[in-house]
Design a protein around this motif. Structure first.
Motif, PDB file in Angstrom:
ATOM      1  N   VAL A 360       1.023  -1.454   0.031  1.00 59.08           N
ATOM      2  CA  VAL A 360       0.256   0.155   0.288  1.00 59.08           C
ATOM      3  C   VAL A 360       0.945   1.312   0.331  1.00 59.08           C
ATOM      4  CG1 VAL A 360      -1.539   1.278   1.443  1.00 59.08           C
ATOM      5  CG2 VAL A 360      -1.989  -1.615   0.847  1.00 59.08           C
ATOM      6  N   LEU A 361       0.812   1.813  -0.842  1.00 60.14           N
ATOM      7  CA  LEU A 361       1.988   3.108  -1.278  1.00 60.14           C
ATOM      8  C   LEU A 361       0.850   4.534  -1.197  1.00 60.14           C
ATOM      9  CD1 LEU A 361       3.675   1.976  -4.290  1.00 60.14           C
ATOM     10  CD2 LEU A 361       4.271   1.613  -2.096  1.00 60.14           C
ATOM     11  N   VAL A 362       1.134   5.073  -0.460  1.00 56.31           N
ATOM     12  CA  VAL A 362       0.910   6.537  -0.358  1.00 56.31           C
ATOM     13  C   VAL A 362       1.815   7.589  -0.355  1.00 56.31           C
ATOM     14  CG1 VAL A 362       0.572   8.850   1.989  1.00 56.31           C
ATOM     15  CG2 VAL A 362      -0.533   6.315   1.918  1.00 56.31           C
ATOM     16  N   MET A 363       1.809   7.978  -1.418  1.00 54.95           N
ATOM     17  CA  MET A 363       2.995   8.879  -2.255  1.00 54.95           C
ATOM     18  C   MET A 363       2.930  10.272  -2.244  1.00 54.95           C
ATOM     19  SD  MET A 363       4.507   6.629  -3.720  1.00 54.95           S
ATOM     20  CE  MET A 363       5.756   7.342  -4.658  1.00 54.95           C
ATOM     21  N   PRO A 364       3.089  10.893  -1.063  1.00 57.58           N
ATOM     22  CA  PRO A 364       3.294  11.785  -1.105  1.00 57.58           C
ATOM     23  C   PRO A 364       4.131  12.765  -2.417  1.00 57.58           C
ATOM     24  CG  PRO A 364       4.418  11.862   0.749  1.00 57.58           C
ATOM     25  CD  PRO A 364       3.913  10.036  -0.207  1.00 57.58           C
ATOM     26  N   TRP A 365       4.830  12.278  -3.201  1.00 64.73           N
ATOM     27  CA  TRP A 365       5.213  12.972  -4.595  1.00 64.73           C
ATOM     28  C   TRP A 365       3.271  12.954  -5.538  1.00 64.73           C
ATOM     29  CZ3 TRP A 365       8.893  15.671  -7.416  1.00 64.73           C
ATOM     30  CH2 TRP A 365       8.893  15.628  -8.768  1.00 64.73           C
ATOM     31  N   VAL A 366       2.818  12.122  -5.337  1.00 63.09           N
ATOM     32  CA  VAL A 366       1.622  12.121  -5.810  1.00 63.09           C
ATOM     33  C   VAL A 366       0.699  12.788  -5.467  1.00 63.09           C
ATOM     34  CG1 VAL A 366       0.032  10.284  -7.159  1.00 63.09           C
ATOM     35  CG2 VAL A 366       2.044  10.258  -7.566  1.00 63.09           C
ATOM     36  N   VAL A 367       0.117  12.954  -4.096  1.00 63.66           N
ATOM     37  CA  VAL A 367      -0.615  12.612  -3.375  1.00 63.66           C
ATOM     38  C   VAL A 367       0.074  14.709  -3.532  1.00 63.66           C
ATOM     39  CG1 VAL A 367      -1.992  13.132  -1.310  1.00 63.66           C
ATOM     40  CG2 VAL A 367      -0.959  11.139  -1.912  1.00 63.66           C
ATOM     41  N   HIS A 368       0.038  15.329  -3.285  1.00 57.05           N
ATOM     42  CA  HIS A 368       0.567  16.765  -2.864  1.00 57.05           C
ATOM     43  C   HIS A 368       0.901  17.209  -4.906  1.00 57.05           C
ATOM     44  CE1 HIS A 368       3.508  16.740   0.411  1.00 57.05           C
ATOM     45  NE2 HIS A 368       2.269  16.480   0.685  1.00 57.05           N
ATOM     46  N   ARG A 369       0.511  16.721  -5.495  1.00 55.19           N
ATOM     47  CA  ARG A 369       0.441  16.942  -7.722  1.00 55.19           C
ATOM     48  C   ARG A 369      -0.994  16.392  -8.265  1.00 55.19           C
ATOM     49  NH1 ARG A 369       5.045  18.872  -9.847  1.00 55.19           N
ATOM     50  NH2 ARG A 369       7.219  18.317  -8.026  1.00 55.19           N
ATOM     51  N   HIS A 370      -1.947  15.956  -7.307  1.00 53.39           N
ATOM     52  CA  HIS A 370      -2.603  15.224  -7.822  1.00 53.39           C
ATOM     53  C   HIS A 370      -4.214  16.555  -7.718  1.00 53.39           C
ATOM     54  CE1 HIS A 370      -6.328  12.658  -7.512  1.00 53.39           C
ATOM     55  NE2 HIS A 370      -5.916  11.490  -7.067  1.00 53.39           N
ATOM     56  N   ARG A 371      -4.978  16.238  -9.190  1.00 52.72           N
ATOM     57  CA  ARG A 371      -5.449  17.502 -10.244  1.00 52.72           C
ATOM     58  C   ARG A 371      -6.668  17.315  -9.508  1.00 52.72           C
ATOM     59  NH1 ARG A 371      -3.530  14.236 -15.441  1.00 52.72           N
ATOM     60  NH2 ARG A 371      -1.171  15.445 -14.717  1.00 52.72           N
ATOM     61  N   LYS A 372      -7.402  15.942  -8.101  1.00 50.78           N
ATOM     62  CA  LYS A 372      -8.616  16.762  -8.017  1.00 50.78           C
ATOM     63  C   LYS A 372      -8.437  17.187  -6.568  1.00 50.78           C
ATOM     64  CE  LYS A 372     -11.086  13.983 -11.123  1.00 50.78           C
ATOM     65  NZ  LYS A 372     -11.345  13.103 -11.390  1.00 50.78           N
ATOM     66  N   LEU A 373      -7.214  17.382  -5.662  1.00 48.00           N
ATOM     67  CA  LEU A 373      -7.013  18.087  -4.566  1.00 48.00           C
ATOM     68  C   LEU A 373      -6.393  19.005  -4.658  1.00 48.00           C
ATOM     69  CD1 LEU A 373      -5.494  14.354  -2.750  1.00 48.00           C
ATOM     70  CD2 LEU A 373      -7.217  15.136  -3.140  1.00 48.00           C
ATOM     71  N   TRP A 374      -6.314  19.595  -5.853  1.00 51.56           N
ATOM     72  CA  TRP A 374      -4.624  21.071  -6.239  1.00 51.56           C
ATOM     73  C   TRP A 374      -5.189  21.478  -7.264  1.00 51.56           C
ATOM     74  CZ3 TRP A 374      -2.159  21.780  -1.391  1.00 51.56           C
ATOM     75  CH2 TRP A 374      -1.936  20.823  -0.551  1.00 51.56           C
ATOM     76  N   ALA A 375      -5.182  23.201  -6.926  1.00 54.50           N
ATOM     77  CA  ALA A 375      -5.383  23.556  -8.989  1.00 54.50           C
ATOM     78  C   ALA A 375      -4.501  23.725  -8.831  1.00 54.50           C
ATOM     79  CB  ALA A 375      -6.202  25.179  -8.111  1.00 54.50           C
ATOM     80  N   ASP A 376      -3.649  23.538 -10.535  1.00 57.49           N
ATOM     81  CA  ASP A 376      -2.834  23.988 -11.135  1.00 57.49           C
ATOM     82  C   ASP A 376      -1.574  23.336  -9.842  1.00 57.49           C
ATOM     83  OD1 ASP A 376      -1.320  25.559 -12.846  1.00 57.49           O
ATOM     84  OD2 ASP A 376      -1.024  27.054 -12.681  1.00 57.49           O
ATOM     85  N   PRO A 377      -1.935  22.515  -9.812  1.00 53.88           N
ATOM     86  CA  PRO A 377      -0.850  21.275  -8.617  1.00 53.88           C
ATOM     87  C   PRO A 377       0.937  21.328  -9.308  1.00 53.88           C
ATOM     88  CG  PRO A 377      -2.130  19.473 -10.419  1.00 53.88           C
ATOM     89  CD  PRO A 377      -2.546  20.906 -10.409  1.00 53.88           C
ATOM     90  N   GLU A 378       1.432  21.367 -10.774  1.00 53.88           N
ATOM     91  CA  GLU A 378       2.211  21.561 -10.768  1.00 53.88           C
ATOM     92  C   GLU A 378       2.963  22.843 -10.494  1.00 53.88           C
ATOM     93  OE1 GLU A 378       2.080  19.803 -14.106  1.00 53.88           O
ATOM     94  OE2 GLU A 378       2.254  17.803 -14.409  1.00 53.88           O
ATOM     95  N   ALA A 379       2.642  24.143 -10.130  1.00 49.53           N
ATOM     96  CA  ALA A 379       3.076  25.297 -10.083  1.00 49.53           C
ATOM     97  C   ALA A 379       3.495  25.392  -9.047  1.00 49.53           C
ATOM     98  CB  ALA A 379       2.402  26.474 -10.226  1.00 49.53           C
ATOM     99  N   PHE A 380       4.752  26.685  -8.776  1.00 51.27           N
ATOM    100  CA  PHE A 380       5.113  27.208  -7.259  1.00 51.27           C
ATOM    101  C   PHE A 380       4.172  28.172  -6.822  1.00 51.27           C
ATOM    102  CE2 PHE A 380       7.911  29.949  -4.992  1.00 51.27           C
ATOM    103  CZ  PHE A 380       8.165  28.789  -3.902  1.00 51.27           C
ATOM    104  N   ILE A 381       2.809  27.939  -5.968  1.00 54.03           N
ATOM    105  CA  ILE A 381       2.440  28.654  -5.263  1.00 54.03           C
ATOM    106  C   ILE A 381       1.921  28.988  -3.807  1.00 54.03           C
ATOM    107  CG2 ILE A 381      -0.386  29.837  -5.955  1.00 54.03           C
ATOM    108  CD1 ILE A 381      -0.313  28.201  -8.004  1.00 54.03           C
ATOM    109  N   PRO A 382       2.446  30.008  -3.076  1.00 47.55           N
ATOM    110  CA  PRO A 382       3.234  29.701  -2.328  1.00 47.55           C
ATOM    111  C   PRO A 382       2.123  30.426  -1.700  1.00 47.55           C
ATOM    112  CG  PRO A 382       5.009  30.882  -2.531  1.00 47.55           C
ATOM    113  CD  PRO A 382       4.470  30.756  -4.076  1.00 47.55           C
ATOM    114  N   ALA A 383       0.609  30.782  -1.753  1.00 53.86           N
ATOM    115  CA  ALA A 383      -0.219  31.717  -1.703  1.00 53.86           C
ATOM    116  C   ALA A 383      -1.493  30.432  -1.117  1.00 53.86           C
ATOM    117  CB  ALA A 383      -1.103  32.131  -3.013  1.00 53.86           C
TER     118      ALA A 383
END
Length: 463
Positions: A360-383
């Motif tokens: 069972v893999l929980v991949m922060p790399w994937v979760v942090h870039r998941h398109r259903k969880l983040w808007a514009d997930p590949e961009a650097f947006i500190p806001a």
């Protein structure tokens, strides 16, 4: 008219559009596992397949992640493949210990990581950072990825050992790098779950390094034990002393203290170093984000000399670091394995069967870039992490330090260290990318920039 630049999109592997062959998968996992993940991984709540090593579940949904790491954590142990990679290095350190050994160790070390102790290390963090940046006074180009590993090593050596290390201090940092490079790689035999008696060729040369490094740590512990016997009140009140005081019935064994020192060195030194490097790189490529951070740092440093208060007083600086942790999580995977098979049922009614011995893999790399969880997930947006926004982020969609009972015990230490380092660095210097700054994220023990981070350093005007 709004003239704000488009968000900076830092380098990352593009999601695969087709699954790799078995041989290609083994090659990718050995070379760079970040390049393995396909489009479904960044769009689906979970994926369940049967792979080379058996059943595989990739958990992306925060509800499922919470179930595995918290709600039913008792049914999940550390994954076999992960243990095969890390246990030869860390043995019974907190990252790899299990069962009663982990429970006893975690309880014994909790007092070491109290806010009082963490705050007590802030002056040493500040002092080492101020001494470190003297090398930048002449300006020029330097590999910031390497520099940050040296800075965090110097902070670690001071807070862990008070600089009292057996052997040569000059080569200790290089010894750490050699250890992590030779021992921290995925071996194809691990992926195939081959028996332990089959030699892992990728780690044979690391055994000598491992023995040498453990010898240094053991000798350092012996030096401190002798000092504690001679003058208990005069011994430094650093991590080493605190750990040695935790030795005894119900606490830590001497071997476990050694294991946890090596865990702190690997997990504490390497992870914070990588996150600092990626933060400076992203800010260099997004000067519109860097400028308000510089103003924030200047104002706080002018008004508040106490570094223990900087984390709370620098929300923009912290947000940039948090966003770099999102894009480049230092520990890009959390691996579990069910003790008993089970069926997970989401609140929406979806069901997922988790079979016996599934990875069972929980991949922060994937979760942090998941398109259903983040808007514009590949961009650097500190806001995303500014006050008022960070509170809207689900606890289980942002996992730089893990979650649940095995959440990183040193998270507060790492955050304090990072903000102190960024405050000092950015208060005096500008870090700019150059033609050779073309990093590529590679997963080893941490998410590292292949090719380093060569950057031009100049003194800030008027600073």
């Amino acid at each position: 008219m709004d003239t704000k630049p488009a968000p900076f999109v830092p380098p990352a592997p593009r999601p695969r559009t087709s699954p790799p062959s078995t041989l290609e998968m083994i090659r990718i996992v050995y070379r760079n596992p970040l390049e393995l993940w396909g489009e479904p991984s960044y769009n689906e709540p979970w994926i369940s397949v049967t792979g080379v090593g058996g059943p595989l579940v990739i958990a992306n949904d925060p509800e499922l992640i919470r179930h595995v790491l918290v709600d039913n954590a008792k049914n999940y142990r550390m994954a076999t493949v992960r243990q095969k990679i890390l246990r030869p290095i860390l043995r019974d350190g907190l990252l790899t210990a299990e069962g009663e050994v982990w429970k006893r160790s975690r309880k014994a070390m909790a007092p070491v990581f109290t806010p009082r102790n963490i705050f007590g290390f802030a002056p040493a963090m500040l002092e080492r950072t101020l001494a470190f940046i003297e090398r930048y006074e002449a300006g020029g180009v330097s590999d910031i990825a390497h520099d940050m590993t040296m800075l965090t090593y110097e902070i670690l050596a001071e807070t862990l050992f008070s600089g009292e290390i057996a052997g040569s201090k000059d080569t200790f940092a290089q010894d750490i790098d050699r250890l992590l490079e030779t021992m921290g790689r995925v071996d194809p035999l691990d992926l195939l779950r081959a028996p332990d008696w089959l030699p892992r060729l990728t780690r044979i040369r690391g055994r000598k390094v491992m023995a040498y490094f453990r010898g240094i740590v053991s000798d350092t512990m012996a030096l401190r034990e002798e000092k504690l016997k001679r003058d208990p009140a005069g011994a430094p009140q650093d991590f080493l002393t605190l750990l040695l005081k935790a030795e005894g019935p119900g606490g830590l064994t001497r071997d476990e203290i050694e294991d946890n020192i090596i865990t702190f060195i690997g997990a504490g030194h390497e992870t914070t170093a990588r996150a600092l490097g990626w933060t400076l790189y992203c800010l260099a490529e997004a000067p519109w984000e860097r400028e308000p951070i510089e103003r924030e740092i200047d104002a706080v440093l002018a008004a508040e000399p106490d570094p223990t208060k900087w984390l709370d007083l620098m929300p923009l600086t912290r947000a940039a670091f948090d966003e770099a942790l999102r894009l480049y999580p230092p520990a890009p995977s959390i691996n579990r394995e069910p003790i008993e098979p089970e069926t997970f049922r989401s609140k929406s009614g979806q069901e997922l069967y988790i079979p016996p011995k599934a990875a069972v893999l929980v991949m922060p790399w994937v979760v942090h870039r998941h398109r259903k969880l983040w808007a514009d997930p590949e961009a650097f947006i500190p806001a995303r992490f500014h006050p008022g926004n960070r509170e809207k982020i689900d606890r289980f969609q942002y996992l730089p330090f893990g979650a649940g009972p095995r959440v990183c015990i040193g998270a507060s230490f790492a955050m304090q260290e990072a903000i102190i380092a960024l405050a000092v660095l950015l208060s005096r210097f500008r870090f700019e990318t150059v033609a050779g700054t073309k990093p590529w994220p590679v997963q080893k023990l941490t998410t590292q920039p292949q090719g380093g981070l060569p950057m031009r350093i100049t003194r800030r005007t008027g600073r």
